[in-house]
Enzyme design. Structure first.
Site: not given
Length: 351
Positions: A43, A45, A48, A65-66, A98, A101, A182, A207, A268
């Site tokens: 990603c 992210t 970064h 995380h994907e 919380c 949530c 994305i 791209r 983004g």
């Protein structure tokens, strides 16, 4: 799996190094699922994080995380999936106690949401195996392949953004800034929903070529070409702009491209240090709405629905500009992604 080892890509935020390491295959607790990872995405992210401009845990962590894969073990209390199931993993959850949530907004949770993401704050899917709580593991329908399953997390974020930015009447003029994965997924989603008046703005020629091959018929231009079009015709503009690059200048330019009553969707993820200059007078005069999108609260089931509706017509890797790499080629994967010669890198995990 006890005492067996696996390959993984571990990031150390203190030294800012990403290394291929050998770790023990994790064991499952009573409410956990062990996933044999098949495909795991890189990603923006993640880029970064690796460059040190996005926060993550200060402990060495396996990123990713994907991801999708196959269930190889389940805890004693797991009932929603079984060994052998193809699954995708939602990396995000809340504390469930919380206020946010309790109100169904765990993405605002101060300890959950983006603050406890699998692959950012605990070990993730850039590995041969990964554990996840059963509540975050989703069985893939038979007609969704593991390749497409690895796109569930980013598409779940699109699903949340789609809900946030509605309504977008068919016939609206829409600008997408950024033709990374994305932007390309947004283009596909808009097309399958019946939108045709869409322009994609992307500074990198490679791209732009990928975006043109999506088969949507959308106009694909450079930011410079878009600026010239606006200078030539001051009335030229868009009803909706979806900013997918995380670039502050792109956000500023998109604001000035909006028609009266227009909406800017800030999708983004920018570096925390990015700043954008906005004219409150312009916002007032044009009555502009700015909408931000934060991860994917409860949108995994919707994402699977979107994947089902788009299918391989839209979600074929080569068409989207996705290139796969083994874990050992992580340096090449990140470098090609940074250069923009591909829209996305995904690790095809070897076992």
């Amino acid at each position: 799996m006890v005492n067996q080892t696996m390959e993984a890509l571990q990031f150390n935020s203190k030294t800012q190094t990403l290394s291929l390491v050998t770790e023990k295959v994790p064991s499952v607790k009573e409410n956990e699922v062990l996933v044999k990872v098949a495909y795991s995405g890189v990603c923006g992210t993640d880029l970064h994080i690796v460059e040190g401009s996005f926060p993550c845990t200060d402990q060495p962590v396996i990123l990713g995380h994907e991801f999708s894969g196959t269930v190889t073990a389940v805890g004693s209390k797991v009932t929603n999936v079984k060994v052998g199931d193809k699954v995708a993993v939602d990396p995000n959850s809340g504390c469930n106690t919380c206020g946010p949530c309790s109100g169904g907004q765990y993405h605002y949770c101060s300890t959950g949401g983006i603050n406890s993401t699998i692959g950012i704050y605990c070990n993730g899917g850039w590995a041969q195996y990964c554990t996840a709580p059963d509540t975050q593991v989703y069985k893939l329908p038979d007609n969704i392949a593991l390749e497409q399953g690895a796109l569930t997390e980013p598409i779940s974020c699109l699903s949340h953004g789609w809900d946030r930015v509605q309504p977008i009447p068919v016939g609206s003029s829409i600008l997408i800034t950024g033709a990374g994965i994305i932007g390309n997924l947004w283009a596909c989603l808009l097309h399958v929903q019946g939108h045709r008046k869409v322009t994609i703005s992307e500074p990198l020629e490679d791209r732009r070529k990928i975006a043109e091959k999506l088969g949507t018929g959308f106009q694909v231009v450079s930011p410079a070409e878009l600026k010239k079009q606006k200078e030539k015709d001051p009335e030229f503009g868009f009803d909706v702009a979806i900013e997918c690059s995380g670039n502050g200048r792109a956000m500023e330019d998109a604001l000035w491209m909006l028609n009266c009553g227009g909406k800017l969707c800030v999708f983004g993820v920018a570096s925390p240090d990015t700043r954008v200059s906005v004219s409150p007078y312009h916002l007032y005069k044009q009555e502009i709405t700015i909408i931000a999108v934060n991860i994917n609260p409860f949108s995994f089931p919707k994402a699977l629905g979107f994947i089902d509706s788009m299918g391989t017509r839209y979600l074929e890797y080569e068409k989207l500009g996705i290139k796969t790499f083994p874990l050992k080629q992580h340096k090449e994967a990140l470098e090609e992604l940074k250069k923009g010669s591909i829209a996305k890198a995904i690790f095809k995990v070897e076992h």
